[in-house]
Design a protein around this motif. Structure first.
Motif, PDB file in Angstrom:
ATOM      1  N   GLN A  18      -7.346  -5.824   8.380  1.00  0.00           N
ATOM      2  CA  GLN A  18      -6.971  -4.196   8.780  1.00  0.00           C
ATOM      3  C   GLN A  18      -8.928  -4.903   9.805  1.00  0.00           C
ATOM      4  O   GLN A  18      -9.532  -4.269  10.945  1.00  0.00           O
ATOM      5  CB  GLN A  18      -6.544  -3.105   8.933  1.00  0.00           C
ATOM      6  CG  GLN A  18      -5.224  -3.766   8.591  1.00  0.00           C
ATOM      7  CD  GLN A  18      -4.468  -4.466   9.697  1.00  0.00           C
ATOM      8  OE1 GLN A  18      -4.617  -5.406   9.783  1.00  0.00           O
ATOM      9  NE2 GLN A  18      -4.200  -3.447  10.918  1.00  0.00           N
ATOM     10  N   THR A 112      -5.579   2.449   5.315  1.00  0.00           N
ATOM     11  CA  THR A 112      -4.256   1.459   4.706  1.00  0.00           C
ATOM     12  C   THR A 112      -3.482   2.075   4.164  1.00  0.00           C
ATOM     13  O   THR A 112      -3.940   2.304   2.588  1.00  0.00           O
ATOM     14  CB  THR A 112      -4.903   0.109   4.805  1.00  0.00           C
ATOM     15  OG1 THR A 112      -5.429  -0.065   3.414  1.00  0.00           O
ATOM     16  CG2 THR A 112      -5.228  -0.652   6.157  1.00  0.00           C
ATOM     17  N   THR A 142      -1.938   1.059   9.115  1.00  0.00           N
ATOM     18  CA  THR A 142      -1.993  -0.461   8.171  1.00  0.00           C
ATOM     19  C   THR A 142      -1.133  -1.649   9.207  1.00  0.00           C
ATOM     20  O   THR A 142      -1.450  -2.769   8.408  1.00  0.00           O
ATOM     21  CB  THR A 142      -0.948   0.379   7.034  1.00  0.00           C
ATOM     22  OG1 THR A 142      -1.158   0.741   6.268  1.00  0.00           O
ATOM     23  CG2 THR A 142      -0.748  -0.818   6.267  1.00  0.00           C
ATOM     24  N   ASP A 143      -0.348  -1.586  10.043  1.00  0.00           N
ATOM     25  CA  ASP A 143      -0.056  -2.151  11.200  1.00  0.00           C
ATOM     26  C   ASP A 143      -0.517  -2.145  12.150  1.00  0.00           C
ATOM     27  O   ASP A 143       0.474  -3.279  13.010  1.00  0.00           O
ATOM     28  CB  ASP A 143       1.782  -1.959  10.910  1.00  0.00           C
ATOM     29  CG  ASP A 143       2.320  -1.507   9.651  1.00  0.00           C
ATOM     30  OD1 ASP A 143       2.212  -3.079   8.435  1.00  0.00           O
ATOM     31  OD2 ASP A 143       3.378  -0.980   9.435  1.00  0.00           O
ATOM     32  N   THR A 145      -2.301  -4.375  15.464  1.00  0.00           N
ATOM     33  CA  THR A 145      -2.910  -5.075  15.613  1.00  0.00           C
ATOM     34  C   THR A 145      -3.974  -5.142  16.660  1.00  0.00           C
ATOM     35  O   THR A 145      -4.685  -4.044  16.575  1.00  0.00           O
ATOM     36  CB  THR A 145      -1.726  -5.824  16.490  1.00  0.00           C
ATOM     37  OG1 THR A 145      -1.626  -5.081  18.029  1.00  0.00           O
ATOM     38  CG2 THR A 145      -0.079  -6.375  16.408  1.00  0.00           C
TER      39      THR A 145
END
Length: 155
Positions: A18, A112, A142-143, A145
């Protein structure tokens, strides 16, 4: 925003990934927080109250960190990334924050986590009483993009 540096601590690689995405989205430089004594899986076994990370947390023991590859004084904005341990940043992140003079800097935490919320993250960071730091609230990424990071930066 001026010059930006993404500083991160990652144990399992999620925060590293990340941090790399954030650096790419923002054009920021990247630096890793590396403890002098690396953590092992046994050191972060949350079921074991004798594990290293729990003892550090309970006794507020700040582990030593290696010098960063990039010096924070050269930047205006410092993004600080980490996984949540016991509802806050690992104390190795506290060591980094206490070691470098961040007065006059904007510090933006990104987190995260495998589940749950931010718990005491901001409260614990602010309790470090870092003079002259402008804090932004921590954000769970955490997710995210690279496109998500670009939107977050603009917000």
């Amino acid at each position: 925003m001026g010059r930006a540096l993404v500083v991160y601590y990652s144990f399992g690689g999620v925060t590293r990934r990340q941090a790399q995405r954030l650096a790419a989205a923002s054009g920021a430089d990247l630096a890793e927080i590396v403890p002098e004594a690396p953590y092992t899986a046994a050191d972060i076994d949350y079921r074991n109250r004798d594990c290293r990370s729990y003892v550090e947390w309970q006794q507020n023991i700040l582990p030593s960190v290696q010098p960063l590859a990039k010096y924070p004084a050269d930047y205006d904005t410092i993004y600080v990334g980490f996984p949540l341990w016991y509802g806050q940043a690992p104390l190795v992140v506290h060591s980094f924050l206490k070691h470098y003079n961040l007065a006059g800097k904007t510090v933006i935490p990104f987190v995260t986590t495998g589940g749950g919320g931010l718990a005491n993250t901001d409260k614990a960071l602010h309790s470090l009483n870092l003079a002259g730091v402008t804090w932004h609230p921590a954000t769970i990424v955490t997710d995210y993009t690279e496109a998500d990071f670009a939107k977050w930066i603009e917000a």
